[in-house]
Scaffold this motif. Structure first.
Motif, PDB file in Angstrom:
ATOM      1  N   GLN A 124      -3.115  -0.174   5.872  1.00  0.00           N
ATOM      2  CA  GLN A 124      -4.038  -0.634   6.911  1.00  0.00           C
ATOM      3  C   GLN A 124      -4.238  -2.155   6.816  1.00  0.00           C
ATOM      4  O   GLN A 124      -4.309  -2.839   7.834  1.00  0.00           O
ATOM      5  CB  GLN A 124      -5.378   0.087   6.737  1.00  0.00           C
ATOM      6  CG  GLN A 124      -6.412  -0.273   7.772  1.00  0.00           C
ATOM      7  CD  GLN A 124      -7.820  -0.038   7.267  1.00  0.00           C
ATOM      8  OE1 GLN A 124      -8.045   0.783   6.386  1.00  0.00           O
ATOM      9  NE2 GLN A 124      -8.763  -0.768   7.808  1.00  0.00           N
ATOM     10  N   LYS A 125      -4.278  -2.701   5.590  1.00  0.00           N
ATOM     11  CA  LYS A 125      -4.520  -4.144   5.413  1.00  0.00           C
ATOM     12  C   LYS A 125      -3.357  -4.989   5.900  1.00  0.00           C
ATOM     13  O   LYS A 125      -3.553  -5.977   6.598  1.00  0.00           O
ATOM     14  CB  LYS A 125      -4.794  -4.466   3.936  1.00  0.00           C
ATOM     15  CG  LYS A 125      -6.182  -4.085   3.478  1.00  0.00           C
ATOM     16  CD  LYS A 125      -6.366  -4.436   2.003  1.00  0.00           C
ATOM     17  CE  LYS A 125      -7.770  -4.086   1.536  1.00  0.00           C
ATOM     18  NZ  LYS A 125      -7.904  -4.194   0.083  1.00  0.00           N
ATOM     19  N   ASP A 126      -2.119  -4.639   5.490  1.00  0.00           N
ATOM     20  CA  ASP A 126      -0.956  -5.460   5.870  1.00  0.00           C
ATOM     21  C   ASP A 126       0.329  -4.715   5.507  1.00  0.00           C
ATOM     22  O   ASP A 126       0.923  -4.947   4.454  1.00  0.00           O
ATOM     23  CB  ASP A 126      -1.017  -6.818   5.149  1.00  0.00           C
ATOM     24  CG  ASP A 126       0.013  -7.800   5.690  1.00  0.00           C
ATOM     25  OD1 ASP A 126       1.031  -7.357   6.269  1.00  0.00           O
ATOM     26  OD2 ASP A 126      -0.192  -9.015   5.521  1.00  0.00           O
ATOM     27  N   LYS A 127       0.757  -3.856   6.423  1.00  0.00           N
ATOM     28  CA  LYS A 127       1.915  -3.008   6.142  1.00  0.00           C
ATOM     29  C   LYS A 127       3.153  -3.829   5.787  1.00  0.00           C
ATOM     30  O   LYS A 127       3.864  -3.518   4.840  1.00  0.00           O
ATOM     31  CB  LYS A 127       2.214  -2.103   7.343  1.00  0.00           C
ATOM     32  CG  LYS A 127       3.386  -1.170   7.081  1.00  0.00           C
ATOM     33  CD  LYS A 127       3.703  -0.284   8.261  1.00  0.00           C
ATOM     34  CE  LYS A 127       4.890   0.599   7.945  1.00  0.00           C
ATOM     35  NZ  LYS A 127       5.281   1.418   9.090  1.00  0.00           N
ATOM     36  N   SER A 128       3.411  -4.916   6.529  1.00  0.00           N
ATOM     37  CA  SER A 128       4.655  -5.649   6.278  1.00  0.00           C
ATOM     38  C   SER A 128       4.618  -6.368   4.930  1.00  0.00           C
ATOM     39  O   SER A 128       5.600  -6.351   4.194  1.00  0.00           O
ATOM     40  CB  SER A 128       4.973  -6.590   7.451  1.00  0.00           C
ATOM     41  OG  SER A 128       4.577  -7.892   7.183  1.00  0.00           O
ATOM     42  N   LEU A 129       3.493  -6.979   4.550  1.00  0.00           N
ATOM     43  CA  LEU A 129       3.383  -7.653   3.247  1.00  0.00           C
ATOM     44  C   LEU A 129       3.604  -6.669   2.105  1.00  0.00           C
ATOM     45  O   LEU A 129       4.389  -6.927   1.193  1.00  0.00           O
ATOM     46  CB  LEU A 129       2.005  -8.320   3.085  1.00  0.00           C
ATOM     47  CG  LEU A 129       1.691  -8.814   1.668  1.00  0.00           C
ATOM     48  CD1 LEU A 129       2.556 -10.021   1.306  1.00  0.00           C
ATOM     49  CD2 LEU A 129       0.214  -9.166   1.517  1.00  0.00           C
ATOM     50  N   TYR A 130       2.928  -5.508   2.166  1.00  0.00           N
ATOM     51  CA  TYR A 130       2.988  -4.563   1.049  1.00  0.00           C
ATOM     52  C   TYR A 130       4.270  -3.733   1.038  1.00  0.00           C
ATOM     53  O   TYR A 130       4.613  -3.146   0.019  1.00  0.00           O
ATOM     54  CB  TYR A 130       1.723  -3.701   1.008  1.00  0.00           C
ATOM     55  CG  TYR A 130       0.504  -4.561   0.745  1.00  0.00           C
ATOM     56  CD1 TYR A 130       0.411  -5.303  -0.429  1.00  0.00           C
ATOM     57  CD2 TYR A 130      -0.521  -4.671   1.672  1.00  0.00           C
ATOM     58  CE1 TYR A 130      -0.671  -6.121  -0.684  1.00  0.00           C
ATOM     59  CE2 TYR A 130      -1.620  -5.484   1.425  1.00  0.00           C
ATOM     60  CZ  TYR A 130      -1.688  -6.211   0.249  1.00  0.00           C
ATOM     61  OH  TYR A 130      -2.758  -7.036   0.003  1.00  0.00           O
ATOM     62  N   THR A 131       4.986  -3.726   2.175  1.00  0.00           N
ATOM     63  CA  THR A 131       6.320  -3.129   2.175  1.00  0.00           C
ATOM     64  C   THR A 131       7.281  -4.115   1.519  1.00  0.00           C
ATOM     65  O   THR A 131       8.084  -3.754   0.653  1.00  0.00           O
ATOM     66  CB  THR A 131       6.788  -2.834   3.627  1.00  0.00           C
ATOM     67  OG1 THR A 131       5.863  -1.920   4.219  1.00  0.00           O
ATOM     68  CG2 THR A 131       8.193  -2.228   3.636  1.00  0.00           C
ATOM     69  N   GLN A 132       7.160  -5.388   1.936  1.00  0.00           N
ATOM     70  CA  GLN A 132       8.039  -6.450   1.435  1.00  0.00           C
ATOM     71  C   GLN A 132       7.903  -6.641  -0.077  1.00  0.00           C
ATOM     72  O   GLN A 132       8.904  -6.795  -0.777  1.00  0.00           O
ATOM     73  CB  GLN A 132       7.656  -7.751   2.145  1.00  0.00           C
ATOM     74  CG  GLN A 132       8.754  -8.746   2.224  1.00  0.00           C
ATOM     75  CD  GLN A 132       8.314  -9.947   3.068  1.00  0.00           C
ATOM     76  OE1 GLN A 132       7.352  -9.883   3.827  1.00  0.00           O
ATOM     77  NE2 GLN A 132       9.025 -11.039   2.907  1.00  0.00           N
TER      78      GLN A 132
END
Length: 195
Positions: A71-79
């Motif tokens: 919820q906070k930042d899918k792309s950052l935490y995926t990366q």
């Protein structure tokens, strides 16, 4: 190949999120009786900046942390691999556990950094031994990133296989760890405490 051993092993890092969980996954696949823990006050994982970590209480489920980061930042935490790490973790157990609250007994406690080693020793020495069984506390420094956690898990797995094959672990452990240290070119700390 699964290797069956009756050694009770705990792998411990600070937040029970990366290094201890990677080793937990490796060892359980090899058939070891293993649990993993953290020693920190809270579960801390990287956030959007170095000075803004995500902080959770021990006991917060990996699923809740996963959904929070999603919820906070899918792309950052995926990366940065955190969502992948949490996905692995939730397949192993439900939530990060604090070592100082563990009720189980272990033969071997493996820590992933010297600060955690010191915290484990301090805690073990503050407890009143119940049956005076020997516990080997061993430290191998592993940087807290995904690549090092994988390398560390291989090393811990190799070390546990060597210990499982020892005829008399309490007698042979010094020589065994010395040989392992030379083989992996990492310094190992070892201390004996009592359950």
């Amino acid at each position: 190949m699964a290797y069956v051993s009756n050694l009770r092993i705990a792998v411990i890092c600070s937040s029970n999120m990366n290094r201890s969980m990677e080793a937990h996954a490796f060892l359980s696949k090899k058939g070891f009786h293993v649990q993993s823990f953290g020693t920190g006050d809270k579960v801390k994982i990287p956030g959007s900046a170095a000075d803004k970590p995500n902080i959770y209480e021990f006991g917060t489920s990996y699923e809740e942390i996963y959904l929070d980061l999603l919820q906070k930042d899918k792309s950052l935490y995926t990366q940065n691999g955190l969502l992948h790490t949490l996905d692995r973790n939730r397949r192993i157990k439900s939530h990060p556990e604090k070592f100082q609250e563990a009720l189980d007994k272990f033969d071997i406690l493996i820590t992933c950094e010297e600060r955690v080693y010191d915290q484990v020793l301090e805690y073990m020495e503050s407890k009143t031994p119940t049956d005076n069984s020997i516990v080997h506390v061993i430290n191998i420094d592993i940087q807290d990133n995904l690549e090092e956690a994988t390398i560390g898990a291989f090393l811990i797995s190799d070390m546990c296989l060597m210990m499982a094959k020892a005829e008399d672990l309490d007698n042979d452990i010094e020589e065994l760890l010395h040989n392992f240290e030379e083989k992996c070119q990492r310094s190992i700390l070892h201390c004996i405490v009592f359950n």
